[in-house]
Design an enzyme around this catalytic site. Structure first.
Site, PDB file in Angstrom:
ATOM      1  N   CYS A 101       0.516  -1.077  -0.196  1.00  0.00           N
ATOM      2  CA  CYS A 101      -0.035   0.348   0.142  1.00  0.00           C
ATOM      3  C   CYS A 101       1.117   1.319  -0.104  1.00  0.00           C
ATOM      4  O   CYS A 101       1.620   1.838  -0.591  1.00  0.00           O
ATOM      5  CB  CYS A 101      -1.448   0.199   1.171  1.00  0.00           C
ATOM      6  SG  CYS A 101      -2.412   1.015   0.986  1.00  0.00           S
ATOM      7  N   HIS A 205      -3.276  -5.527   2.565  1.00  0.00           N
ATOM      8  CA  HIS A 205      -3.429  -5.638   3.449  1.00  0.00           C
ATOM      9  C   HIS A 205      -3.807  -7.201   4.338  1.00  0.00           C
ATOM     10  O   HIS A 205      -4.133  -7.902   2.778  1.00  0.00           O
ATOM     11  CB  HIS A 205      -3.577  -4.587   3.944  1.00  0.00           C
ATOM     12  CG  HIS A 205      -3.034  -3.178   4.568  1.00  0.00           C
ATOM     13  ND1 HIS A 205      -2.507  -3.371   4.399  1.00  0.00           N
ATOM     14  CD2 HIS A 205      -3.864  -1.853   3.059  1.00  0.00           C
ATOM     15  CE1 HIS A 205      -2.658  -1.479   3.870  1.00  0.00           C
ATOM     16  NE2 HIS A 205      -3.584  -1.033   3.791  1.00  0.00           N
TER      17      HIS A 205
HETATM   18  N1  GLN Z   1      -2.055   6.929   2.616  1.00  0.00           N
HETATM   19  C1  GLN Z   1      -2.749   5.866   1.193  1.00  0.00           C
HETATM   20  C2  GLN Z   1      -3.720   6.000   0.747  1.00  0.00           C
HETATM   21  O1  GLN Z   1      -4.454   5.789   1.118  1.00  0.00           O
HETATM   22  C3  GLN Z   1      -1.875   4.806   1.725  1.00  0.00           C
HETATM   23  C4  GLN Z   1      -2.948   3.662   2.798  1.00  0.00           C
HETATM   24  C5  GLN Z   1      -2.027   2.441   3.108  1.00  0.00           C
HETATM   25  O2  GLN Z   1      -1.414   2.276   3.253  1.00  0.00           O
HETATM   26  N2  GLN Z   1      -3.050   2.035   3.670  1.00  0.00           N
HETATM   27  O3  GLN Z   1      -3.705   5.760  -1.022  1.00  0.00           O
END
Ligand code: GLN
Length: 255
Positions: A101, A205
């Site tokens: 992510c 995740h």
């Molecule tokens: N901040 C990033 C987004 O919202 C990554 C979020 C995350 O790692 N869950 O796209």
């Protein structure tokens, strides 16, 4: 089979204190356990603010989890302040890794956050990520994908995604997988993540490796292969609970 007690791997966990949302730390636990069960010695080294950049040179397998925009800003400053070159060289030289992510977004050219702030990335992956404004829908939920990785094509990989950013891959880059259910890179082109050299970038995740142990073993095998050569064969590990957990998610959406 790998010979018991003959092999060791050092896992470099990037920013464990800043980049680890939605159970991402579980991925490191899974890598460690799956090595230990086969008597592959494991050392996990946390690489974060204040860690000497040269530590990156000593690792056999890299992992970095996701984060919110605030942490991404902090980590960006630290990477640009010294670790960037080491990380780039490790990836370009073929060190295997998993980047989830926010970490995946980082390896691209830039990330535009929900408030419009542009966070420069490392540009190792030819991709860009943009969040289409504060009111844009976040891409949240269970996700099921089919990897394009040799040997894993038959697998349904399950995970959980929660991101505002939409990622577009450059033309020369291959996605990690095709989306069967969920959003993936951008919610439109049905691609998920990226494979570059021996690293995987993904929005999953979950933590992804606990639900999909085949992927954990793929990374362990790659790391052993790079370190020791040959074609390592890992002792199989019983995984009925993992399969059951995965089948429950798959059954909910596609069967
Ligand atoms: N901040 C990033 C987004 O919202 C990554 C979020 C995350 O790692 N869950 O796209």
């Amino acid at each position: 089979m790998t010979k018991k007690g003959k092999h060791s791997l050092k896992i470099g966990w990037l920013y464990p204190d800043l980049m680890s949302t939605y159970g991402d730390r579980g991925n490191v636990m899974i890598l460690r356990k799956r090595c230990e069960w086969r008597e592959i010695m494991v050392e996990v080294t946390g690489i974060t603010l204040g860690t000497d950049s040269t530590e990156i040179d000593s690792v056999d397998l890299l992992f970095m989890g996701g984060a919110q925009d605030r942490q991404q800003e902090i980590v960006k400053k630290d990477l640009i302040g010294g670790k960037e070159g080491f990380l780039r060289r490790a990836i370009e030289d073929g060190t295997p890794g998993l980047f989830v992510c926010g970490a995946y977004q980082f390896l691209g050219a830039y990330y535009i956050a929900a408030d419009g702030t542009k966070i420069e990335g490392l540009g190792i992956y030819d991709l860009v990520t943009r969040t289409p404004g504060r009111l844009a829908k976040r891409l949240i939920g269970d996700i099921i994908i089919r990897p394009r990785i040799e040997g894993l094509e038959e697998l349904f990989v399950v995970g959980f995604e929660n991101h505002g950013g939409r990622t577009e891959l450059g033309k020369g880059l291959a996605p990690f997988a095709d989306v069967v259910h969920g959003y993936g890179n951008n919610g439109t082109d049905r691609t998920e993540g990226v494979v570059y050299k021996n690293t995987i970038g993904t929005y999953l995740h979950g933590p992804i490796l606990s639900k999909n142990p085949e992927l954990a073993d793929y990374l362990i095998r790659r790391a052993l292969e790079i370190k020791y050569g040959g074609a390592p064969v890992l002792e199989p590990i019983e995984a009925s609970w993992e399969r059951e957990a995965r089948d429950t998610v798959i059954g909910r959406y596609i069967r």
